[in-house]
Design an enzyme around this catalytic site. Structure first.
Site, PDB file in Angstrom:
ATOM      1  N   SER A 128       0.848  -1.187   0.000  1.00  0.00           N
ATOM      2  CA  SER A 128       0.000   0.000   0.000  1.00  0.00           C
ATOM      3  C   SER A 128       0.892   1.250   0.000  1.00  0.00           C
ATOM      4  O   SER A 128       1.749   1.389  -0.869  1.00  0.00           O
ATOM      5  CB  SER A 128      -0.939  -0.050   1.201  1.00  0.00           C
ATOM      6  N   ASP A 172      -8.636  -3.370  -7.020  1.00  0.00           N
ATOM      7  CA  ASP A 172      -8.199  -2.810  -5.734  1.00  0.00           C
ATOM      8  C   ASP A 172      -8.843  -1.445  -5.549  1.00  0.00           C
ATOM      9  O   ASP A 172      -8.805  -0.596  -6.439  1.00  0.00           O
ATOM     10  CB  ASP A 172      -6.669  -2.702  -5.739  1.00  0.00           C
ATOM     11  N   HIS A 216      -6.524  -5.828  -1.567  1.00  0.00           N
ATOM     12  CA  HIS A 216      -5.559  -4.775  -1.269  1.00  0.00           C
ATOM     13  C   HIS A 216      -4.483  -5.401  -0.394  1.00  0.00           C
ATOM     14  O   HIS A 216      -4.691  -5.690   0.775  1.00  0.00           O
ATOM     15  CB  HIS A 216      -6.227  -3.614  -0.551  1.00  0.00           C
TER      16      HIS A 216
END
Length: 529
Positions: free
Chosen positions: A234, A461, A490
Site C-alpha cells: 500500500s 483494488d 488490497h
C-alpha cells in the site's frame, strides 16, 4: 495507502522533496538544501553502520513472542541538520529459520498507512504462514515503526481523550450533505490542523515520504547491508518506489504490493478522488455478491435492494438505536467506517453480510462488532490519525479553497456516494495545514539503474486503484508487474497461490516472470451463516 476512513511511504545527490517557488522547509534555497540533505543522509547512514542494532528482548507492550527481538536506530528529524533533533526508530526481527547456506539476511517491510506500525512483521511467518513462512527460512523478517508512529517519536496532533469526537456523528446524506454537515466538517479539519501546528510547528515539514525513504536507508546501514531487500504494501509500496528513485544504488530485491499512482500532480488530492470512485466499484462488488446469496442472507436479490437494507441500518443507528460495547452507541459514520473493510478483500464479505442480516432480523450484536468493535487505545488512534494526516498534508498538491473541495466532492458523490464525503473529511485538514507542502519526488529510474523490481496488483483494488501500479511499472525501468485479474485484494502477497509463487521466486532466486504476468483471481468467498 491507508484507506479513506480507516485507520491508505521513500548516496548521491538526487531529486528530493522540495517546495515550489525556490525554497524548501526551513527557508533554505533548494540547491543548498538538496546538498545538506544528501550529506546528512550519508552521515546518518555511516553512523548507523558503526553503531549497528543492539538486539534484545521486546517490550511487553508490543505483544511479540519470545522468538522476536527488538532494538532501535537513531535518525535525524531533519536530514539537512543531522546533528539536531533525533528520532529513535523502533525495530523488530525474527531470525531466519533455515540453515546457513540458504540465509540471505534481512527483509524489511512497511505495511502502509501512512501511520501503520510494522513491528508485527516478525509474526507473519507463524500467524499468516504460507509464503511468509517459506521466506522466513531464508530471510530475517525485519519490521519497524516509521517516524512518528508508535514508539518511534510518536506524533500526536491532539488530545487523545477527544479522538472519538472526530469519528462520531451521522452521515445520513452522502450524496448531498447539508450545509450544517459541511460547516462542522470544516471546523473539525481546521481545528485538527491548528492544534497539530501548535504542538509541533516546523517539525511537521519533516514527516514526508522522502524523509521516510532516508530513514529506510539508515535502517539498511544499521543492519550492515550494502543493499536493501524490501517489501512495501500500500503506501509502503510508494515508499519503496521513492527509495528506488533516491537510492538506486542501494536497491536489492524490491517488492511493491498494491501501488498508489506516483505522478507528482496526483499526490495526494487527485489520488484521493480516484480512490473514492474505486471504493464505490468494490462496494457494488460486495452488494452484488450478497444479492447472489439472498437465500442465505435474505437481504435482497439485487444490489439495489441490499443497498436499501444497508441504508435502513444506517438510519436506525442515527435514530439512536443502541449498537455498541458497554452501552456505547454507534452512528452511521461508524458503520461506514466498519463496512469500508468490504473494499479491502473478499474474505470479510460473509461476516459483513451476516452482521447486516442479523440486524435486519432484530439481533444487533454482530453489527456492533463492525460499527463499534470495542475500545481501542485513544492515544494509539490519535497517533495513527496524526501520522496519516502529517505525511500526505506535508507533501503534494492540496487545494486551499473550500469551494474546490465542495465542488469536487459534490460531483463525485453523485456517482460514488459510498465513501466520497468520508474520504474528503479524512483529508480536509490538508487544506489548513500549517507547513507549506513539499513537491513529491518524481518517481522514475533509468534503464539499468536498479535491478528488476517486482510489482503486485489486483485490477479491482479500491484503496490503491490498479492504474497506479501500471504507472509505477512504466516509470521503474525493467520492472515486472504481476496482476491478479478480476480480484479486489488490497495487499496481494500472501493471498493467492499464483502471485505467491512469483513473489517467492523473485525474493529467493531473483527470478521475475518477465515484464508482465497475469494471475487468476482467488475464488469468491463462500457464504457463511
Amino acid at each position: 495507502m491507508r484507506s479513506v476512513a480507516i485507520h491508505a511511504a521513500l548516496g548521491a545527490l538526487v531529486l528530493t522533496a522540495v517546495l515550489p517557488g525556490g525554497t524548501a522547509p526551513g527557508g533554505l534555497p533548494l540547491p543548498l538544501r538538496d546538498v545538506r540533505e544528501a550529506a546528512g543522509a550519508a552521515e546518518a547512514a555511516e553512523a548507523a553502520w558503526a553503531a549497528g542494532i543492539g538486539w534484545g528482548k521486546c517490550p511487553a507492550a508490543e505483544g511479540l513472542p519470545s522468538s522476536a527481538e527488538c532494538g532501535s536506530v537513531t535518525v535525524p528529524l531533519d536530514y539537512a541538520d543531522p546533528h539536531g533533533e533525533k528520532i529513535r526508530l523502533a525495530v523488530s526481527r525474527r531470525r531466519a529459520t533455515g540453515p546457513a547456506p540458504v540465509r540471505r539476511g534481512p527483509l524489511l517491510h512497511n505495511p502502509g498507512g501512512p501511520g501503520a506500525d510494522g513491528l508485527d512483521f516478525p509474526l507473519y511467518a507463524a500467524v499468516r504462514g504460507g509464503v511468509w513462512k517459506e521466506l522466513n527460512r531464508s530471510y530475517d523478517l525485519v519490521g519497524y515503526a516509521p517516524r512518528g508512529v508508535g514508539r518511534s517519536g510518536p506524533l500526536l496532533c491532539g488530545d487523545p481523550h477527544t479522538v472519538g469526537e472526530a469519528h462520531s456523528g451521522p452521515a445520513r446524506s452522502p450524496r448531498v450533505p447539508s450545509e450544517r454537515f459541511k460547516r462542522r466538517m470544516r471546523r473539525q479539519a481546521a481545528a485538527f490542523a491548528a492544534e497539530c501546528s501548535q504542538r509541533h510547528g516546523a517539525r511537521l515539514a519533516h514527516f514526508t515520504t522522502a524523509d521516510n525513504a532516508r530513514d529506510l536507508d539508515v535502517l539498511r546501514a544499521a543492519l550492515r547491508r550494502r543493499k536493501t531487500d524490501f517489501v512495501g504494501t500500500s503506501y509502503g509500496s510508494y515508499l519503496g518506489a521513492v527509495y528506488a528513485t533516491l537510492f538506486p544504488d542501494r536497491v536489492g530485491r524490491l517488492v511493491l504490493d498494491s501501488v498508489p499512482d506516483p505522478r507528482p500532480e496526483r499526490i495526494w488530492y487527485r489520488n484521493a478522488l480516484e480512490q473514492s470512485e474505486a471504493f464505490q466499484r468494490r462496494w457494488r462488488d460486495f452488494t452484488s455478491w450478497v444479492a447472489g446469496h439472498d437465500s442465505v442472507y435474505g437481504l435482497g436479490r439485487t444490489a439495489h435492494t441490499v443497498q436499501r437494507n444497508f441504508d435502513r441500518a444506517r438510519d436506525a443507528l442515527d435514530r439512536g438505536q443502541p449498537v455498541g460495547w458497554s452501552g456505547s452507541r454507534a452512528g452511521s459514520r461508524q458503520l461506514l467506517r466498519g463496512y469500508l473493510e468490504a473494499g479491502y478483500g473478499d474474505d470479510s464479505w460473509p461476516r459483513l453480510a451476516g452482521a447486516l442480516a442479523d440486524f435486519r432480523e432484530g439481533d444487533p450484536r454482530a453489527l456492533a462488532g463492525v460499527a463499534a468493535p470495542g475500545p481501542r487505545g485513544s492515544e494509539q488512534r490519535m497517533n495513527s490519525d496524526s501520522v496519516y494526516r502529517a505525511v500526505p498534508c506535508s507533501e503534494g498538491h492540496w487545494p486551499r479553497e473550500w469551494s474546490r473541495w465542495d465542488r469536487d466532492g459534490t460531483a463525485l458523490a453523485r456517482e460514488a456516494p459510498f465513501q466520497t464525503w468520508e474520504n474528503l473529511r479524512a483529508n480536509l485538514p490538508c487544506a489548513y495545514w500549517g507547513v507549506r507542502p513539499s513537491r513529491p519526488v518524481d518517481v522514475r529510474t533509468a534503464p539499468g539503474e536498479v535491478p528488476p523490481v517486482l510489482l503486485l496488483a489486483s485490477t479491482r483494488d479500491a484503496a490503491t486503484p490498479y492504474a497506479g501500479a501500471v504507472e509505477t511499472w512504466k516509470r521503474l525501468s525493467g520492472s515486472s508487474l504481476v496482476t491478479e485479474r478480476g480480484a479486489g485484494s488490497h495487499g496481494v502477497a500472501g493471498g493467492g497461490a499464483c502471485a505467491d509463487r512469483h513473489l517467492a521466486a523473485y525474493l529467493l532466486e531473483g527470478r521475475t516472470p518477465g515484464r508482465r504476468a497475469d494471475c487468476p483471481a482467488p475464488p469468491a468467498p463462500r457464504p457463511d451463516r
